[in-house]
Design an enzyme around this catalytic site. Structure first.
Site, PDB file in Angstrom:
ATOM      1  CE  LYS A   1     -10.626   0.303  12.043  1.00 28.80           C
ATOM      2  NZ  LYS A   1     -10.061   1.051  10.966  1.00 28.80           N
TER       3      LYS A   1
ATOM      4  CG  ASP B   1      -6.750  -5.175   6.243  1.00 28.83           C
ATOM      5  OD1 ASP B   1      -6.165  -5.047   7.340  1.00 28.83           O
ATOM      6  OD2 ASP B   1      -7.464  -4.289   5.734  1.00 28.83           O
TER       7      ASP B   1
ATOM      8  CG  ASN C   1      -0.218  -0.086   2.504  1.00 26.63           C
ATOM      9  OD1 ASN C   1       0.571   0.790   2.827  1.00 26.63           O
ATOM     10  ND2 ASN C   1      -0.448  -1.163   3.261  1.00 26.63           N
TER      11      ASN C   1
ATOM     12  CE  LYS D   1       8.342 -12.250 -14.274  1.00 27.24           C
ATOM     13  NZ  LYS D   1       9.197 -11.622 -15.291  1.00 27.24           N
TER      14      LYS D   1
ATOM     15  CE  LYS E   1      -7.823  -2.951  14.742  1.00 27.37           C
ATOM     16  NZ  LYS E   1      -6.840  -3.271  13.736  1.00 27.37           N
TER      17      LYS E   1
ATOM     18  CG  ASP F   1      -5.469  -6.373  14.257  1.00 23.42           C
ATOM     19  OD1 ASP F   1      -4.591  -5.772  14.902  1.00 23.42           O
ATOM     20  OD2 ASP F   1      -6.438  -5.807  13.719  1.00 23.42           O
ATOM     21  CB  ILE F   2       0.537  -6.569  14.409  1.00 24.61           C
ATOM     22  CG1 ILE F   2       0.930  -7.373  13.167  1.00 24.61           C
ATOM     23  CG2 ILE F   2       1.717  -6.383  15.350  1.00 24.61           C
ATOM     24  CD1 ILE F   2       1.880  -6.672  12.219  1.00 24.61           C
TER      25      ILE F   2
HETATM   26  O1  C5P Z   1      -8.257  -2.288  11.420  1.00 24.99           O
HETATM   27  P1  C5P Z   1      -7.329  -1.229  10.947  1.00 24.99           P
HETATM   28  O2  C5P Z   1      -6.308  -1.721   9.969  1.00 24.99           O
HETATM   29  O3  C5P Z   1      -7.984   0.023  10.473  1.00 24.99           O
HETATM   30  O4  C5P Z   1      -6.577  -0.800  12.286  1.00 24.99           O
HETATM   31  C1  C5P Z   1      -5.538   0.101  12.276  1.00 24.99           C
HETATM   32  C2  C5P Z   1      -4.655  -0.137  13.455  1.00 24.99           C
HETATM   33  O5  C5P Z   1      -4.399  -1.523  13.659  1.00 24.99           O
HETATM   34  C3  C5P Z   1      -3.291   0.478  13.227  1.00 24.99           C
HETATM   35  O6  C5P Z   1      -2.764   0.843  14.505  1.00 24.99           O
HETATM   36  C4  C5P Z   1      -2.521  -0.655  12.595  1.00 24.99           C
HETATM   37  O7  C5P Z   1      -1.128  -0.497  12.740  1.00 24.99           O
HETATM   38  C5  C5P Z   1      -3.050  -1.848  13.371  1.00 24.99           C
HETATM   39  N1  C5P Z   1      -3.071  -3.104  12.612  1.00 24.99           N
HETATM   40  C6  C5P Z   1      -2.239  -4.143  12.959  1.00 24.99           C
HETATM   41  N2  C5P Z   1      -2.287  -5.322  12.296  1.00 24.99           N
HETATM   42  C7  C5P Z   1      -3.153  -5.506  11.290  1.00 24.99           C
HETATM   43  C8  C5P Z   1      -4.013  -4.468  10.894  1.00 24.99           C
HETATM   44  C9  C5P Z   1      -3.949  -3.284  11.583  1.00 24.99           C
HETATM   45  O8  C5P Z   1      -1.435  -3.967  13.898  1.00 24.99           O
HETATM   46  N3  C5P Z   1      -3.193  -6.668  10.643  1.00 24.99           N
END
Ligand code: C5P
Length: 421
Positions: free
Chosen positions: A351, A293, A223, A303, A355, A320-321
């Protein structure tokens, strides 16, 4: 009252209770100190035990009560020297005439007087006694000695006394005493922050930039994130006295001065490295990365060759980290970011809860003048409910200035300072 218990969870208070009718107030004092998150251990003199039992304090403090100087059992667990070292503050409340005299004379014939000599922690005494005993010359002389020796004397209040007299000698209410203790530690933290920076000594881990999800050895999904915000925050945290580790996705930015940078590529690698950093010790985790995502379900070994009009690539969800780190038992203070194009505040606040974050900073990336590749940003910061802090609008400014304001917001939340901007 709701209060972030973690603020004082590393501060240890010894509450020493001596003989006096005000000892009943000390039971409430333990409760109030615990409400603020302090670890409390109670020491009682023999005189105190005539007024209230150790069991009461044991139940309220959640720790065994210390009563004897030469108790083999206690010495095996936490003897007087360990107790003296354990304390960040020794609060003697109520402090009887006898204890004050012992302190002034430097006697060491019971646990408390010995502890007084053995500790390096600040000692506070809250005298409580009959007004005539308070006014007596030896008492005043002894108190002067204590003040000269660096003891903080909390003045008794005037009023009607248990003995029927009216005058100076009442111990302040437990709520007042607990608040004075809380304010003392707040001020101490503030002094450290002023001298060494708002995040002095804190270990901060920051994720930044995009992640790159391989399709085959030469292609990837990614991205537009440039990592500028995360890098600016890393620099601001370092300037604020923190030890900073930056987990950077593929970006072309110089590493800020003093910051340890670890380059990662995929979301999985970023999560692995985040978990590793957590094990190494982390007080604040700031997730600015624009993590992909989804990743490609099966990365092609070679390739992929051009063939046909369509190519289907199957994607699977990435972990989701920030949410994963927030679920760990020893979690740091968690800061997330939300970039939205509509319903910005509503989605961001959602969020924060989903989260399990402590704080979230959100911006409207539909605005052309701020966001992703821009050098400017404007944000709204939300705090988790238990902080009872107002949301903060950070006006449009350079990413460096926004980063500085975010550091201040993190510092305020860590210190639970309720100060809406
Ligand atoms: O759900 P979204 O991507 O909008 O959430 C944004 C927040 O979650 C940011 O702080 C981003 O760094 C974190 N994030 C993450 N791992 C993911 C997706 C988002 O840590 N896979």
């Amino acid at each position: 009252m709701s209060f972030d218990l973690s603020v004082f969870s590393n501060k240890n208070i010894i509450l020493a209770v001596t003989g006096g009718i005000a000892a009943y107030k000390s039971a409430i004092l333990v409760r109030r100190l615990k409400d603020y998150g302090f670890n409390v251990r109670v020491v009682m003199t023999h005189g105190a035990q005539a007024f209230i039992t150790p069991l009461t304090f044991q139940a309220l403090s959640g720790n065994p009560v210390h009563t004897e100087l030469l108790d083999p059992e206690a010495e095996a667990g936490m003897g007087h020297i360990e107790l003296a070292r354990w304390a960040d503050l020794v609060l003697v409340a109520p402090a009887s005439c006898d204890t004050i005299a012992k302190f002034a004379a430097g006697l060491a014939d019971d646990l408390l007087s010995t502890l007084y000599l053995a500790t390096k922690a600040p000692v506070w005494v809250a005298p409580a006694m009959n007004q005539q005993m308070w006014a007596a010359k030896p008492t005043q002389r002894n108190l002067n000695t204590l003040v000269e020796d660096g003891v903080h004397v909390i003045m008794p209040e005037a009023g009607s006394q248990a003995c029927g007299d009216v005058g100076l000698g009442r111990m302040p209410e437990p709520e007042d005493l607990a608040e004075q203790v809380k304010n003392y530690f707040h001020q101490a933290q503030r002094a450290i922050a002023e001298k060494f920076g708002l995040l002095a000594g804190k270990r901060v881990v920051i994720t930044a930039g995009p992640t790159r999800e391989a399709i085959d050895p030469v292609r990837y999904i990614s991205n537009h994130s440039t990592g500028k915000m995360g890098f600016a925050i890393a620099a601001a945290c370092y300037s604020a006295g923190a030890k900073v580790t930056l987990l950077a996705g593929p970006v072309s930015l110089d590493t800020p001065n003093g910051v340890r940078r670890i380059n990662v590529s995929s979301a999985i690698k970023m999560l692995d490295e985040s978990m590793h950093q957590l094990e190494e010790g982390c007080d604040v985790f700031i997730a600015t990365a624009a993590v992909a995502d989804y990743r490609v379900a099966e990365v092609a070994e070679h390739k992929i060759k051009k063939a046909g009009d369509e190519l289907n690539v199957s994607l699977v969800k990435n972990p989701d980290i920030v949410a994963t780190i927030a679920q760990q038992s020893k979690r740091p203070f968690m800061v997330g970011f939300a970039a939205e194009t509509r319903n910005v505040e509503e989605y961001a606040a959602g969020k924060l809860v989903a989260k399990k974050l402590d704080m979230i900073a959100c911006n409207d990336v539909s605005r052309a003048d701020i966001g992703f590749a821009s050098d400017q940003n404007a944000m709204t910061v939300f705090f988790a409910e238990q902080y009872q802090m107002e949301k903060r609008d950070l006006e449009k400014a350079s990413k460096q200035e926004i980063a500085q304001q975010l550091v201040e917001a993190i510092h305020d939340a860590l210190n639970h300072k309720i100060e809406p901007v």
